[in-house]
Design a protein around this motif. Structure first.
Motif, short mmCIF file in Angstrom:
data_model
loop_
_atom_site.label_atom_id
_atom_site.label_comp_id
_atom_site.label_asym_id
_atom_site.label_seq_id
_atom_site.Cartn_x
_atom_site.Cartn_y
_atom_site.Cartn_z
N GLY A 270 -6.12 21.89 -3.66
CA GLY A 270 -5.24 21.40 -2.37
C GLY A 270 -6.30 20.44 -1.63
N SER A 271 -6.12 19.74 -1.08
CA SER A 271 -7.27 18.98 -0.22
C SER A 271 -6.56 17.89 0.68
CB SER A 271 -8.02 18.28 -1.20
OG SER A 271 -7.28 17.16 -2.10
N TYR A 272 -7.48 17.13 1.63
CA TYR A 272 -6.92 16.23 2.28
C TYR A 272 -8.23 15.42 2.68
CZ TYR A 272 -9.53 19.24 5.58
OH TYR A 272 -10.51 20.03 6.24
N GLY A 273 -8.01 14.21 3.16
CA GLY A 273 -8.83 13.36 3.56
C GLY A 273 -8.53 11.89 3.90
N SER A 274 -9.43 10.82 3.48
CA SER A 274 -8.89 9.38 3.92
C SER A 274 -8.72 8.67 2.55
CB SER A 274 -9.88 8.85 4.82
OG SER A 274 -11.16 9.02 4.21
N TYR A 275 -8.22 7.59 2.62
CA TYR A 275 -8.07 6.61 1.49
C TYR A 275 -7.99 5.21 1.85
CZ TYR A 275 -3.04 5.76 2.23
OH TYR A 275 -2.11 5.66 2.65
N ALA A 276 -8.43 4.32 1.01
CA ALA A 276 -8.24 2.76 1.15
C ALA A 276 -7.96 2.28 -0.10
CB ALA A 276 -9.75 2.25 1.73
N VAL B 246 -11.52 9.75 -0.32
CA VAL B 246 -12.52 10.51 0.22
C VAL B 246 -12.21 12.01 0.62
CG1 VAL B 246 -14.53 10.56 1.80
CG2 VAL B 246 -13.78 8.53 0.94
N ASP B 247 -12.38 12.81 -0.33
CA ASP B 247 -11.58 14.33 0.10
C ASP B 247 -12.65 15.06 0.69
OD1 ASP B 247 -10.93 16.77 -0.32
OD2 ASP B 247 -10.42 16.83 -2.30
N LEU C 81 0.92 -1.21 -0.22
CA LEU C 81 0.05 -0.05 -0.13
C LEU C 81 0.93 1.15 -0.11
CD1 LEU C 81 -2.76 -1.02 2.72
CD2 LEU C 81 -2.84 -1.10 0.08
N PRO C 82 0.46 2.37 -0.71
CA PRO C 82 1.20 3.56 -0.88
C PRO C 82 0.98 4.25 0.37
CG PRO C 82 -0.68 3.62 -2.44
CD PRO C 82 -0.52 2.42 -1.75
N THR C 83 2.39 4.44 1.11
CA THR C 83 2.35 5.54 2.17
C THR C 83 3.60 6.40 1.95
OG1 THR C 83 3.57 4.07 3.49
CG2 THR C 83 1.28 4.00 3.52
N GLY C 84 3.57 7.38 2.44
CA GLY C 84 4.81 8.43 2.52
C GLY C 84 4.52 9.58 1.58
N ASN C 85 5.83 10.34 1.33
CA ASN C 85 5.64 11.58 0.60
C ASN C 85 5.90 11.37 -0.88
OD1 ASN C 85 5.20 13.11 3.05
ND2 ASN C 85 7.30 12.91 3.51
N SER D 299 -2.87 5.94 8.86
CA SER D 299 -3.34 6.28 9.99
C SER D 299 -4.05 7.97 10.03
CB SER D 299 -2.41 6.42 11.18
OG SER D 299 -1.29 7.39 11.00
N THR D 300 -3.38 8.85 9.19
CA THR D 300 -3.89 10.36 9.22
C THR D 300 -4.71 10.34 7.83
OG1 THR D 300 -1.88 10.95 8.39
CG2 THR D 300 -2.25 11.07 10.86
N GLY D 301 -4.42 9.65 6.77
CA GLY D 301 -5.15 10.00 5.54
C GLY D 301 -3.97 10.59 4.40
N PHE D 302 -4.69 11.52 3.54
CA PHE D 302 -3.91 11.91 2.52
C PHE D 302 -3.90 13.58 2.41
CE2 PHE D 302 -7.98 12.11 0.39
CZ PHE D 302 -7.70 13.05 -0.47
N ALA D 303 -3.07 14.06 2.04
CA ALA D 303 -3.16 15.38 1.73
C ALA D 303 -2.36 15.81 0.31
CB ALA D 303 -2.36 16.51 2.72
N VAL D 304 -2.98 16.81 -0.42
CA VAL D 304 -2.61 17.22 -1.62
C VAL D 304 -2.04 18.78 -1.61
CG1 VAL D 304 -3.15 17.77 -4.07
CG2 VAL D 304 -3.75 15.43 -3.05
N THR D 305 -0.86 18.93 -2.11
CA THR D 305 -0.26 20.32 -2.09
C THR D 305 0.57 20.49 -3.16
OG1 THR D 305 1.77 19.65 -0.60
CG2 THR D 305 -0.11 20.43 0.59
N GLY D 306 1.01 21.74 -3.37
CA GLY D 306 1.77 22.09 -4.59
C GLY D 306 1.07 23.28 -5.52
N ASP D 307 1.24 22.88 -6.65
CA ASP D 307 0.56 23.82 -7.70
C ASP D 307 -1.09 23.66 -7.79
OD1 ASP D 307 -0.03 25.65 -9.66
OD2 ASP D 307 0.94 24.60 -11.35
N THR D 308 -1.51 24.34 -6.81
CA THR D 308 -3.16 24.05 -6.53
C THR D 308 -3.74 25.37 -7.11
OG1 THR D 308 -2.89 24.69 -4.29
CG2 THR D 308 -2.82 22.38 -4.99
N THR D 309 -3.03 26.23 -7.80
CA THR D 309 -3.75 27.42 -8.04
C THR D 309 -4.72 27.61 -9.01
OG1 THR D 309 -1.94 28.09 -9.56
CG2 THR D 309 -1.86 28.82 -7.46
N THR D 310 -4.76 26.51 -10.05
CA THR D 310 -5.61 26.85 -11.14
C THR D 310 -6.39 25.41 -11.77
OG1 THR D 310 -3.86 26.45 -12.84
CG2 THR D 310 -4.50 28.69 -12.38
#
Length: 144
Positions: free
Chosen positions: A81-87, A96-97, A31-35, A66-77
């Motif tokens: 940017g978001s966060y939530g859970s995943y399976a 689930v954003d 399962l994918p985990t990390g940055n 344990s904490t879910g996911f977060a999307v950052t970076g070029d989120t201007t257009t």
């Protein structure tokens, strides 16, 4: 004559026991985990020109079971940017954003819903296709 009645029962027991065995040859699911750092691609078929238009954004994705996911970076257009859970299982990953509002869809894409994915411990590729006209793809490399 009684043996004719036992034949279907014996066949059922035989096939049921054959189906209940576990397959030791199943690949281990990593399962994918990390940055992760990489590119988001929106590939859209232009109905006027019949050519594909591609839009890109560089994103960072942080994933923890344990904490879910977060999307950052070029989120201007293009991408939010978001966060939530995943399976995930061996083939699909579902996000689930918590910032996505289906009642008020915005102009930016969210990491929301079910995606096909491939992960080898370093490269993470996720994609979803909407009919023949739109494909959303995430191509990430694990950064730590």
């Amino acid at each position: 004559m009684k043996s004719l009645y036992l034949l279907p029962i014996a066949a059922f027991i035989f096939f049921a026991s054959a189906c209940s065995k576990t397959n030791e040859n199943q690949p281990a699911v990593v399962l994918p985990t990390g940055n992760f750092t990489g590119q988001f691609l929106k590939i859209h078929l232009n109905p006027t020109t019949s050519k594909y238009d591609t839009s890109k954004a560089v994103l960072q994705l942080t994933m923890s079971q344990s904490t879910g996911f977060a999307v950052t970076g070029d989120t201007t257009t293009l991408h939010a940017g978001s966060y939530g859970s995943y399976a995930a299982n061996a083939y699909y990953i579902q996000f689930v954003d918590q910032t996505y509002n289906a009642a008020k869809p915005g102009t930016k894409y969210h990491l929301q819903g079910v995606y096909n994915y491939l992960y080898n411990g370093t490269q993470l590729v996720m994609y979803v296709n909407y009919s023949d006209t739109l494909s959303l793809q995430y191509n990430f490399t694990k950064s730590n």
